[in-house]
Structures are given as C-alpha cells and as structure tokens.
Motif scaffolding. Structure first.
Motif, PDB file in Angstrom:
ATOM      1  N   VAL A 182       0.875  -1.188   0.000  1.00 28.33           N
ATOM      2  CA  VAL A 182       0.000   0.000   0.000  1.00 28.33           C
ATOM      3  C   VAL A 182       0.906   1.230   0.000  1.00 28.33           C
ATOM      4  O   VAL A 182       2.081   1.134   0.389  1.00 28.33           O
ATOM      5  CB  VAL A 182      -0.930   0.032   1.247  1.00 28.33           C
ATOM      6  N   PRO A 183       0.389   2.395  -0.415  1.00 27.11           N
ATOM      7  CA  PRO A 183       1.221   3.601  -0.360  1.00 27.11           C
ATOM      8  C   PRO A 183       1.750   3.826   1.064  1.00 27.11           C
ATOM      9  O   PRO A 183       1.030   3.597   2.037  1.00 27.11           O
ATOM     10  CB  PRO A 183       0.246   4.717  -0.763  1.00 27.11           C
ATOM     11  N   GLY A 184       2.993   4.229   1.167  1.00 22.85           N
ATOM     12  CA  GLY A 184       3.593   4.515   2.478  1.00 22.85           C
ATOM     13  C   GLY A 184       4.269   3.312   3.112  1.00 22.85           C
ATOM     14  O   GLY A 184       4.922   3.434   4.153  1.00 22.85           O
ATOM     15  N   ALA A 185       4.140   2.136   2.474  1.00 27.24           N
ATOM     16  CA  ALA A 185       4.702   0.924   3.090  1.00 27.24           C
ATOM     17  C   ALA A 185       6.226   0.923   3.078  1.00 27.24           C
ATOM     18  O   ALA A 185       6.849   0.060   3.697  1.00 27.24           O
ATOM     19  CB  ALA A 185       4.167  -0.316   2.383  1.00 27.24           C
ATOM     20  N   VAL A 204      -5.329   0.645   3.705  1.00 25.62           N
ATOM     21  CA  VAL A 204      -5.225   1.229   2.362  1.00 25.62           C
ATOM     22  C   VAL A 204      -4.015   2.143   2.228  1.00 25.62           C
ATOM     23  O   VAL A 204      -3.568   2.420   1.123  1.00 25.62           O
ATOM     24  CB  VAL A 204      -6.517   1.996   1.962  1.00 25.62           C
ATOM     25  N   GLU A 205      -3.462   2.608   3.344  1.00 24.79           N
ATOM     26  CA  GLU A 205      -2.305   3.507   3.251  1.00 24.79           C
ATOM     27  C   GLU A 205      -1.609   3.600   4.608  1.00 24.79           C
ATOM     28  O   GLU A 205      -2.270   3.613   5.654  1.00 24.79           O
ATOM     29  CB  GLU A 205      -2.789   4.915   2.841  1.00 24.79           C
ATOM     30  N   VAL A 206      -0.289   3.634   4.556  1.00 28.32           N
ATOM     31  CA  VAL A 206       0.462   3.993   5.764  1.00 28.32           C
ATOM     32  C   VAL A 206       0.746   5.479   5.638  1.00 28.32           C
ATOM     33  O   VAL A 206       1.310   5.923   4.632  1.00 28.32           O
ATOM     34  CB  VAL A 206       1.785   3.200   5.867  1.00 28.32           C
ATOM     35  N   VAL A 207       0.318   6.261   6.628  1.00 30.47           N
ATOM     36  CA  VAL A 207       0.484   7.713   6.511  1.00 30.47           C
ATOM     37  C   VAL A 207       1.660   8.180   7.364  1.00 30.47           C
ATOM     38  O   VAL A 207       2.009   7.554   8.370  1.00 30.47           O
ATOM     39  CB  VAL A 207      -0.807   8.473   6.910  1.00 30.47           C
ATOM     40  N   VAL A 256      -2.126   4.287  10.195  1.00 26.65           N
ATOM     41  CA  VAL A 256      -2.565   3.457   9.070  1.00 26.65           C
ATOM     42  C   VAL A 256      -4.016   3.802   8.777  1.00 26.65           C
ATOM     43  O   VAL A 256      -4.844   3.836   9.694  1.00 26.65           O
ATOM     44  CB  VAL A 256      -2.453   1.952   9.415  1.00 26.65           C
ATOM     45  N   ARG A 257      -4.320   4.079   7.506  1.00 23.75           N
ATOM     46  CA  ARG A 257      -5.719   4.305   7.120  1.00 23.75           C
ATOM     47  C   ARG A 257      -6.317   2.959   6.737  1.00 23.75           C
ATOM     48  O   ARG A 257      -5.729   2.207   5.948  1.00 23.75           O
ATOM     49  CB  ARG A 257      -5.788   5.293   5.950  1.00 23.75           C
ATOM     50  N   ARG A 290      -9.951   0.739   5.603  1.00 26.62           N
ATOM     51  CA  ARG A 290     -11.289   0.867   5.015  1.00 26.62           C
ATOM     52  C   ARG A 290     -12.167  -0.275   5.520  1.00 26.62           C
ATOM     53  O   ARG A 290     -11.760  -1.437   5.484  1.00 26.62           O
ATOM     54  CB  ARG A 290     -11.214   0.819   3.488  1.00 26.62           C
TER      55      ARG A 290
END
Ligand SMILES: Cc1cc2nc3c(=O)[nH]c(=O)nc-3n(C[C@H](O)[C@H](O)[C@H](O)COP(=O)(O)OP(=O)(O)OC[C@H]3O[C@@H](n4cnc5c(N)ncnc54)[C@H](O)[C@@H]3O)c2cc1C
Ligand code: SF4
Ligand code: SF4
Length: 463
Positions: free
Chosen positions: A211-214, A364-367, A375-376, A378
């Motif tokens: 996921v993005p940010g991983a 869905v994303e690591v911010v 972590v976001r 869903r």
C-alpha cells in the motif's frame, strides 16, 4: 477424570500413538489431521493412564485437575471436538509404515536445512538401518523456525527443540552447520555424490505490505521482529519508540507479535530471550497494539487455542472490535470460538496495555511524512478511518526464496514437469508457509516414502 490437550500442542501426534485406548484425535490417518488447530482427548473414553503426558514433547497435556485457571476452557474444547466427530474408530491409532530398502548396501541421503521438517525427515529415513543422513545447515545452529520463530513467551512449545535434538543424536544422522547449499557446496555436486537430496529450506521470505507509504522506515514484518527477539544472527534490532503499533494480519504470528510488544516486565522475565532483546523490549514505548484483519473474526487465521491464551492474559486488556453477527446454527468448536470472541467484544475499552483485534478493516495507506504516523483502514461499508501508530508490522506470511513444484515430495522440473531424479522437498518449502511444527512430521513421512520407493525402483532397474 480425563486428560486435556492445551495451547502448546503443535500437532505432531506423538500422543495419539501412545494412547492405549485411541482416544486422541485427529490421528494422522484421519482427514482433518493437518487442518485441525490441535489434537483433542475424548473425555468419555480417556482412562487417565497418563501415557500421553510422557509422550508429549511440549508438555501440552495435563490431567484436568492440574490445569491452570486460564487453561480451563480447554476442557470444553477437547469435549466439543469429540461431540462432533463421528464414526467407529480402530482400537489403536494406526502406526504409519515406511518402505524398507530392498537391496543390500548403504544409501546416503543429504537433507538441506536443519529445521523441523529436515529433522523429522532424517528421523524417518534412519528407521531404515541401511540409510545414513547428512544434514547441512547454513546457520551455526539447527532447529530453523523452531528456534527463531516460536514466540519467546511460549516456553512450553519451545521444548519441541529437545525432541529435535534427540533426532540429531542418532548415530546415523550427521549435522554440518555453517554450510549453505548454493554458496559453500553446489546442489549438482550433492546430487552426484548421494542417492538423494531432500531440500528443507523453508519459506523465509516475508510478504510485505503493498500500500502507499509501506516503504517508510517504521514499517517492518513480523518475521523480522520475531527472528530478532529470538536471536537470529541476521536480524536487525528494531526501534520501538512509539506508544502505538498496528499489526496487519490475523494469524497466530500476528498475535505473537501483539503479545510480545505489549509484554509486561514480569512476562519478559519469564520469556526465553537474550539479555539484549529483554532489555530492548523492557525499554520499549509500545503499550497499545491494533491487530487489523480484513475478514471476519470467525474466519480469522489465528487458532482457537491461541484465542484461549489471549483471553487468559492478565497484564494486557485484549478486546475485539467489529465482531460480526452470531452465525446461525453454531455448535461444537465453532461455538466455543464464538463464545471467546463475544467475551472479548464485551470488554470495556481502556487499560495501561491493550491489544485490540479489529475485524473487517483493510489497510489502504500507511500515513506519515518521513516517519509513520498511522494506518488508514477501510471498512466493508467503504468508510475510511486512521489508526494512529508509530510502528506498522506486516504479519501476512512468508514464501520460499525459490519455490518448487512437487509431486508427493518429488521436485518437478519447471520446464517438463517431470520428477528431477534424486531431488525431493519437504516442510514449508514443499507446502508453503503454513501449518504447525507437528504438521511437518506427516509431510516428512510422505517425502521419505518417495525417496525410499525411488531408491528401490532404481536398484531394481540396475539389477
Ligand atoms: C514467526 C513464526 C512462529 C511460529 N510459531 C510456531 C508455533 O508456536 N508452533 C508451531 O507449531 N509452529 C510455529 N511456526 C511454524 C513452524 O515454525 C514451521 O512449521 C516450521 O518451522 C517449518 O519447518 P521447515 O523445516 O520447513 O522450515 P524452517 O524451520 O524455516 O527451516 C529451514 C532451515 O533451512 C535452513 N536453510 C535455508 N536455506 C539453506 C541453504 N541454502 N543451505 C542450508 N540450509 C539452509 C534455514 O537456515 C533453516 O534452518 C511458526 C512459524 C513462524 C514463521
Ligand atoms: S491419559 Fe491415557 S487414556 Fe487418557 S488420553 Fe492420555 S494416553 Fe489416552
Ligand atoms: S504436541 Fe504432539 S504429543 Fe503433545 S498434545 Fe500435541 S499432538 Fe499430542
């Protein structure tokens, strides 16, 4: 009064063959062996002889009067399995046979790797008096993930290494450590010099989050953390500076990580850790762990025995968030699992140390800006929320570095799909990264049978 199998069972079935009245199931010949979380004693036929207690390599069986308070749910779990099991059973669990070598002379087999699968294979092979086994291990110590995987607080399960050491004590098993096949010796040379080569190199490549940010530095894998606190020479010391962590995945290893990250000083004192790992974990800032799983609680990969262990923890508040509606018609083991989950879902929030199992949440994303902030995730209804965290751990399994295709343990050539002469596989390399330590025993038996059948077939051809 019956004996009871408890949490540390790793399903190697030693007890099933020791029981004089065949009341421990599933046995290796039964269809649910390998799928079941553990084995279970039938309380209605157990005669309390205690033979299984002596046979068990990890101390998983106790008389019901000797159970600790946190182990009491296992009485009902053992009974529930047998209420559902059906059909008549033989008086004794069938002992699997292995083929004998038909020709005179000796056979030499090399096993690559010294994890549980390798050593169970060696044990099966040397039941044949003509077979000599050499075990080659790239590290300086044997046992594979039985040493570097099993959680340090599961001290009983870790006793399995005693059983593996007894295999290495066999006079026709030779262990050579610090030998990496492919670097120090070639596979071709081994195949030329021995009747058979069995690859038992495991599945040690951790799956990473996609996921993005991983790629942020505080995103790691359960495999890296666990091997570090178990003293693997190649593992890198983690940075445990944040109060909150998110573990992605819901298998037993995810729970191991959550428990160790929230372990109290007393738990760390009793755990089997190096002094460095004990100190780093004692100084860790992590107090709250969210375990995030995509699926439902009933379908989560962690086993019910591990859930019993979580419920019994005293130093950390374990809760369930997002428990689905109670499925209709629950009985037996499924009903026991539901009852435990519902118990955890009813617990109030809060606590100095917490583990929250969150179901139906897809990351869905690591911010974070250069550093993980959360972590976001869903939910099924498409709502997205952020879980704050300074550490993210992917506990989503491992694969083999060089996977192989096989038929009953015979390695198949990638191009032709035919069996490579004299080349076999076993354990997690053969089956993928799943199953308990004991599952490797039945797997080793299948591969050994193929090895010995092929040696016999070759001897007949030459004759
Ligand atoms: C984190 C974790 C925790 C676990 N905890 C439990 C538990 O509590 N209870 C349980 O029942 N099961 C547990 N398991 C599962 C159990 O560890 C596996 O079933 C088992 O280790 C698989 O055995 P294996 O021999 O196939 O692989 P491994 O145990 O991985 O052994 C492979 C060996 O091969 C060696 N090797 C690799 N490449 C080479 C080479 N080229 N040359 C020479 N040697 C090589 C490796 O160094 C290693 O020693 C756990 C697994 C993990 C990942
Ligand atoms: S105590 Fe004896 S009869 Fe009961 S499960 Fe163990 S071996 Fe079987
Ligand atoms: S670890 Fe093996 S011997 Fe012990 S209870 Fe489980 S299957 Fe039986």
């Amino acid at each position: 009064m019956p004996h009871v199998v408890t949490q540390s069972c790793c399903a190697d079935a030693s007890c099933a063959h020791a029981c004089p009245v065949n009341c421990i199931h599933p046995t290796p010949d039964e269809p649910d062996f390998g799928l079941s979380d553990m084995v279970y004693v039938d309380p209605s036929s157990c005669v309390d002889c205690g033979a299984c207690v002596t046979a068990c390599p990890v101390g998983a069986i106790s008389a019901h009067t000797r159970l600790l308070p946190g182990e009491l749910p296992f009485i009902e779990l053992n009974a529930a399995y047998h209420r559902e099991a059906s059909g008549p059973r033989p008086l004794q669990a069938p002992v699997p046979s292995i083929p004998r070598l038909e020709r005179a002379g000796r056979a030499s087999v090399v096993v690559v790797g010294a994890g549980p699968a390798a050593l169970y294979t060696a044990a099966e092979l040397v039941k044949n008096e003509q077979v000599d086994v050499t075990v080659l291990e790239r590290l300086d110590v044997p046992h594979g993930l039985a040493r570097f995987g099993i959680s340090p607080d599961h001290t009983r399960t870790r006793r399995i290494r005693g059983q593996l050491d007894r295999i290495l004590d066999h006079p026709r098993v030779t262990l050579r450590t610090g030998v990496e096949v492919g670097r120090d010796v070639s596979l071709d040379d081994l195949r030329a010099e021995h009747h058979a080569v069995v690859l038992a190199t495991g599945a040690t490549l951790p799956r990473r989050l996609a996921v993005p940010g991983a790629d942020l530095p505080q995103v790691t894998t359960a495999f890296e953390l666990v091997t570090w606190w178990n003293g693997h020479p190649e593992a890198v010391r983690p940075v445990l500076e944040s109060e909150r962590a998110v573990v992605v995945g819901a298998g037993n290893v995810a729970l191991d990580v959550a428990r160790m990250l929230t372990a109290s000083p007393e738990v760390l004192r009793r755990a089997e850790l190096s002094s460095t790992a004990r100190q780093v974990l004692a100084e860790s800032s992590v107090r709250h762990v969210d375990v995030v799983a995509r699926g439902t609680a009933m379908d989560a990969a962690f086993t019910t025995p591990e859930l019993v262990g979580l419920v019994a923890l005293e130093h950390v508040v374990v809760r369930v968030d997002g428990l689905e509606e109670r499925p209709a018609g629950l009985t037996g083991l499924a009903e026991q699992r539901w009852n435990l989950l519902a118990q955890l879902a009813a617990r109030p929030e809060g606590g100095e140390r917490t583990i929250t199992l969150r179901f139906g949440q897809t990351p869905v994303e690591v911010v974070g800006d250069g550093r993980v902030a959360g972590v976001r995730v869903r939910a099924a209804d498409d709502t997205v929320r952020a879980l704050p965290a300074g550490l993210v751990v992917a506990a989503i399994g491992q694969v083999a570095h060089e996977p192989v295709e096989h038929s009953a343990g015979r390695v198949l050539a990638p191009e032709s799909g035919t069996a490579e002469p004299g080349l076999y596989c076993v354990g997690w390399l053969k089956r993928g990264g799943r199953g308990f330590i004991g599952s490797n025993r039945a797997c080793a038996r299948e591969t050994t049978r193929s090895v010995l059948d092929d040696v016999n077939a070759l001897a007949r051809t030459v004759a």
